[in-house]
Design a protein around this motif. Structure first.
Motif, PDB file in Angstrom:
ATOM      1  N   SER A   1      38.189  63.141   0.648  1.00 29.12           N
ATOM      2  CA  SER A   1      36.842  62.846   0.159  1.00 29.12           C
ATOM      3  C   SER A   1      36.793  61.466  -0.508  1.00 29.12           C
ATOM      4  CB  SER A   1      36.382  63.927  -0.827  1.00 29.12           C
ATOM      5  OG  SER A   1      37.271  64.021  -1.914  1.00 29.12           O
ATOM      6  N   ILE A   2      35.593  60.959  -0.695  1.00 28.80           N
ATOM      7  CA  ILE A   2      35.380  59.619  -1.233  1.00 28.80           C
ATOM      8  C   ILE A   2      36.007  59.479  -2.617  1.00 28.80           C
ATOM      9  CG2 ILE A   2      33.119  60.268  -2.170  1.00 28.80           C
ATOM     10  CD1 ILE A   2      32.178  57.403  -1.653  1.00 28.80           C
ATOM     11  N   LEU A   3      36.652  58.341  -2.847  1.00 27.47           N
ATOM     12  CA  LEU A   3      37.266  58.075  -4.142  1.00 27.47           C
ATOM     13  C   LEU A   3      36.180  57.960  -5.211  1.00 27.47           C
ATOM     14  CD1 LEU A   3      39.769  57.230  -5.879  1.00 27.47           C
ATOM     15  CD2 LEU A   3      39.207  54.859  -5.266  1.00 27.47           C
ATOM     16  N   THR A   4      36.376  58.662  -6.321  1.00 30.31           N
ATOM     17  CA  THR A   4      35.483  58.552  -7.482  1.00 30.31           C
ATOM     18  C   THR A   4      36.245  57.924  -8.630  1.00 30.31           C
ATOM     19  OG1 THR A   4      34.191  60.501  -6.845  1.00 30.31           O
ATOM     20  CG2 THR A   4      34.062  59.809  -9.144  1.00 30.31           C
ATOM     21  N   ILE A   5      35.672  56.885  -9.221  1.00 31.74           N
ATOM     22  CA  ILE A   5      36.247  56.264 -10.415  1.00 31.74           C
ATOM     23  C   ILE A   5      35.245  56.436 -11.548  1.00 31.74           C
ATOM     24  CG2 ILE A   5      37.070  54.133 -11.481  1.00 31.74           C
ATOM     25  CD1 ILE A   5      37.986  53.211  -8.745  1.00 31.74           C
ATOM     26  N   ALA A   6      35.669  57.127 -12.591  1.00 29.73           N
ATOM     27  CA  ALA A   6      34.782  57.442 -13.711  1.00 29.73           C
ATOM     28  C   ALA A   6      35.445  57.042 -15.020  1.00 29.73           C
ATOM     29  CB  ALA A   6      34.460  58.937 -13.714  1.00 29.73           C
ATOM     30  N   ASP A   7      34.623  56.767 -16.030  1.00 30.05           N
ATOM     31  CA  ASP A   7      35.150  56.450 -17.350  1.00 30.05           C
ATOM     32  C   ASP A   7      35.405  57.741 -18.131  1.00 30.05           C
ATOM     33  OD1 ASP A   7      32.405  56.954 -17.405  1.00 30.05           O
ATOM     34  OD2 ASP A   7      32.091  55.829 -19.243  1.00 30.05           O
ATOM     35  N   ALA A   8      36.284  57.631 -19.116  1.00 34.21           N
ATOM     36  CA  ALA A   8      36.622  58.766 -19.972  1.00 34.21           C
ATOM     37  C   ALA A   8      37.281  58.235 -21.232  1.00 34.21           C
ATOM     38  CB  ALA A   8      37.571  59.724 -19.241  1.00 34.21           C
ATOM     39  N   PRO A   9      37.248  59.021 -22.333  1.00 33.09           N
ATOM     40  CA  PRO A   9      37.976  58.601 -23.536  1.00 33.09           C
ATOM     41  C   PRO A   9      39.462  58.416 -23.220  1.00 33.09           C
ATOM     42  CG  PRO A   9      36.523  60.451 -24.024  1.00 33.09           C
ATOM     43  CD  PRO A   9      36.523  60.292 -22.541  1.00 33.09           C
ATOM     44  N   TRP A  10      40.107  57.497 -23.951  1.00 31.57           N
ATOM     45  CA  TRP A  10      41.526  57.241 -23.770  1.00 31.57           C
ATOM     46  C   TRP A  10      42.310  58.546 -23.899  1.00 31.57           C
ATOM     47  CZ3 TRP A  10      43.728  52.663 -22.428  1.00 31.57           C
ATOM     48  CH2 TRP A  10      45.129  52.579 -22.502  1.00 31.57           C
ATOM     49  N   PRO A  11      43.286  58.801 -22.999  1.00 32.69           N
ATOM     50  CA  PRO A  11      43.892  57.860 -22.055  1.00 32.69           C
ATOM     51  C   PRO A  11      43.192  57.764 -20.703  1.00 32.69           C
ATOM     52  CG  PRO A  11      45.135  59.896 -22.056  1.00 32.69           C
ATOM     53  CD  PRO A  11      44.038  60.069 -23.065  1.00 32.69           C
ATOM     54  N   GLY A  12      41.924  58.165 -20.617  1.00 26.87           N
ATOM     55  CA  GLY A  12      41.154  57.963 -19.403  1.00 26.87           C
ATOM     56  C   GLY A  12      40.795  56.496 -19.216  1.00 26.87           C
ATOM     57  N   PHE A  13      40.043  56.210 -18.160  1.00 26.76           N
ATOM     58  CA  PHE A  13      39.717  54.827 -17.796  1.00 26.76           C
ATOM     59  C   PHE A  13      38.596  54.304 -18.687  1.00 26.76           C
ATOM     60  CE2 PHE A  13      37.871  51.618 -14.775  1.00 26.76           C
ATOM     61  CZ  PHE A  13      39.000  50.809 -14.711  1.00 26.76           C
ATOM     62  N   THR A  14      38.800  53.100 -19.229  1.00 27.25           N
ATOM     63  CA  THR A  14      37.830  52.529 -20.158  1.00 27.25           C
ATOM     64  C   THR A  14      36.503  52.184 -19.475  1.00 27.25           C
ATOM     65  OG1 THR A  14      37.367  50.646 -21.613  1.00 27.25           O
ATOM     66  CG2 THR A  14      38.903  50.260 -19.821  1.00 27.25           C
ATOM     67  N   PRO A  15      35.370  52.521 -20.082  1.00 28.78           N
ATOM     68  CA  PRO A  15      34.069  52.193 -19.472  1.00 28.78           C
ATOM     69  C   PRO A  15      33.826  50.698 -19.331  1.00 28.78           C
ATOM     70  CG  PRO A  15      33.784  53.039 -21.710  1.00 28.78           C
ATOM     71  CD  PRO A  15      35.214  53.282 -21.340  1.00 28.78           C
ATOM     72  N   ASP A  16      34.500  49.888 -20.154  1.00 24.94           N
ATOM     73  CA  ASP A  16      34.277  48.441 -20.101  1.00 24.94           C
ATOM     74  C   ASP A  16      34.774  47.808 -18.813  1.00 24.94           C
ATOM     75  OD1 ASP A  16      33.003  48.336 -22.509  1.00 24.94           O
ATOM     76  OD2 ASP A  16      34.692  47.569 -23.651  1.00 24.94           O
ATOM     77  N   LEU A  17      35.596  48.529 -18.033  1.00 22.96           N
ATOM     78  CA  LEU A  17      36.090  47.950 -16.772  1.00 22.96           C
ATOM     79  C   LEU A  17      35.383  48.497 -15.542  1.00 22.96           C
ATOM     80  CD1 LEU A  17      39.957  47.562 -17.292  1.00 22.96           C
ATOM     81  CD2 LEU A  17      38.265  45.763 -16.890  1.00 22.96           C
ATOM     82  N   LEU A  18      34.442  49.407 -15.714  1.00 23.94           N
ATOM     83  CA  LEU A  18      33.765  49.968 -14.534  1.00 23.94           C
ATOM     84  C   LEU A  18      32.939  48.909 -13.799  1.00 23.94           C
ATOM     85  CD1 LEU A  18      32.588  53.590 -15.352  1.00 23.94           C
ATOM     86  CD2 LEU A  18      34.346  52.858 -13.761  1.00 23.94           C
ATOM     87  N   SER A  19      32.349  47.985 -14.550  1.00 28.25           N
ATOM     88  CA  SER A  19      31.572  46.916 -13.894  1.00 28.25           C
ATOM     89  C   SER A  19      32.484  46.053 -13.026  1.00 28.25           C
ATOM     90  CB  SER A  19      30.878  46.039 -14.944  1.00 28.25           C
ATOM     91  OG  SER A  19      30.002  46.803 -15.741  1.00 28.25           O
TER      92      SER A  19
END
Length: 436
Positions: free
Chosen positions: A306-324
């Motif tokens: 299925s299609i790759l999903t990249i989502a933000d989450a609190p650390w140690p998840g992916f930082t929202p500041d890099l989604l752009s």
């Protein structure tokens, strides 16, 4: 208002060193208010938001001594609390989101703290409830003047430790509460605390000043209040958001770039998220080497196809500041990506500018966008655009550097708020970018 003129489609090459972390610096600088002794901070980024906060501290009466490149010694032994009630403070404090974090230290040390509604990026609602509910739990009285949008907390008899469960793992909220609790009477436990590296850095700095904070790096912090804190010397980490920006830049421009001294152990999942987009990253000591992606990069699907999903989450998840950044990089990938920005409801609205450049993006709703990658078969086209916030601004700059033709980016003060001398540093690795 300044502008950048960028000639795109040029391969870059060389080394680039990330600046000190903006989001750490905002916390660390506010912490100097907790002691009358000297505090030396190294690796301070020379950017608009940080310089505004340093000016605000100076107007509060903090002595500021510049030691050389990116190093400053602060001494808050003659703080002028009367400044908080001036019109000048309302204007200065209201122009900077990070000013909210002076409240915790002032409340802890002087029994009161005030702040106008803080500014910052226009990326959606950014609530302050976590900060003030934490102060109230520690025994402070809260008041809010709706006409002036002015917040105040007071605890003339001091703060008292307590147990609290935060309603959200807010980084700045956790930082503010920790700075208030270090001088409170008794023990405070903070559950659902943010545990980002920058928050860990703040706790380590406070402990070096004499605080007693345990659980650093976890979401349960225990703070034993102490009578007073002393001075210290602290070095700010490299900026993980800038590091992610350079990774995206290298991929989009098919450039060979080495990012120096990145502090790998503090990058979390960031390298792996870019690898999911098909970008090759090599660890060389404490550097990141990105080879030129002359054949492009292919998105990895989920294990079920299925299609790759990249989502933000609190650390140690992916930082929202890099989604752009991830979103703009995906526009030239081979494959499709679903970007899910959970935290801010206005952050994805800049995609209309990328669509104008020829990107294939479907904005599903304020929080989700599907990016259909071009695989470099159709190059983005140069255009004139305006930077709406720091992270969208750098994303548009990366798009312009990869696009065919000459682009103009307006409102570049937004980019300067978070990136130090970015035009000079890009020219050093071969970019054709002019500030006008």
């Amino acid at each position: 208002m300044g502008i950048f003129k960028i000639e795109g489609g040029i391969q870059l090459k060389g080394e680039i060193t990330p600046q000190g972390a903006k989001n750490e610096a905002l916390q660390i600088l506010c912490a100097v208010l907790l002691t009358p002794e000297k505090v030396t901070i190294n690796n301070i980024p020379d950017i608009i938001d940080i310089n505004k906060l340093i000016t605000l501290l100076g107007n509060l009466g903090v002595k500021i001594q510049k030691n050389g490149n990116s190093s400053i010694t602060f001494q808050a032994d003659e703080v002028n609390m009367g400044y908080l009630e001036t019109e000048a403070f309302k204007k200065e404090g209201g122009s900077l989101r990070g000013s909210i974090m002076i409240v915790g230290p002032l409340l802890a040390r002087f029994g009161k703290g005030y702040i106008p509604k803080p500014g910052g990026d226009k990326i959606g609602r950014r609530r302050l409830d976590t900060h003030f509910e934490g102060f109230i739990n520690l025994g402070a009285k809260f008041r809010y003047n709706r006409e002036d949008h002015f917040y105040g907390v007071e605890a003339p008899d001091g703060l008292t430790g307590t147990d609290m469960l935060l309603d959200e793992a807010s980084v700045t909220g956790t930082a503010n509460i920790v700075m208030a609790a270090v001088l409170a009477k008794g023990t405070t436990t903070v559950y659902n605390a943010a545990c980002e590296p920058y928050l860990q850095q703040l706790c380590k700095m406070l402990n070096s000043m004499g605080a007693k904070i345990s659980g650093v790096g976890s979401n349960l912090l225990t703070i034993e209040g102490v009578e007073a804190l002393g001075g210290c010397e602290h070095r700010i980490l490299p900026d993980m958001i800038e590091i992610g920006s350079w990774i995206g830049l290298a991929a989009m421009t098919k450039s060979e770039i080495t990012i120096k001294n990145v502090s790998w152990e503090n990058l979390g999942v960031i390298p792996n998220v870019f690898r999911k987009l098909g970008i090759t990253l090599e660890k060389k000591g404490d550097d990141i080497f990105i080879p030129a992606h002359v054949n492009g990069y292919e998105v990895k699907t989920d294990i079920d196809g299925s299609i790759l999903t990249i989502a933000d989450a609190p650390w140690p998840g992916f930082t929202p500041d890099l989604l752009s950044i991830v979103l703009v990089v995906a526009t030239q990938a081979k494959g499709d990506v679903l970007i899910h920005q959970k935290m801010f409801e206005s952050r994805l609205f800049f995609v209309d500018k990328l669509i104008d450049m020829g990107a294939k993006i479907i904005l599903c709703d304020p929080h989700r966008a599907v990016v259909i990658g071009h695989d470099f078969k159709s190059q983005l086209k140069a255009t004139t655009m305006s930077s709406p916030d720091i992270r969208a601004g750098i994303s548009l700059l990366i798009a312009a550097l990869s696009a065919k033709g000459t682009s103009t980016i307006q409102n570049i003060e937004q980019i300067d708020r978070g990136y130090e001398r970015i035009d000079e540093r890009l020219r050093a690795i071969g970019a054709n970018i002019v500030r006008a």
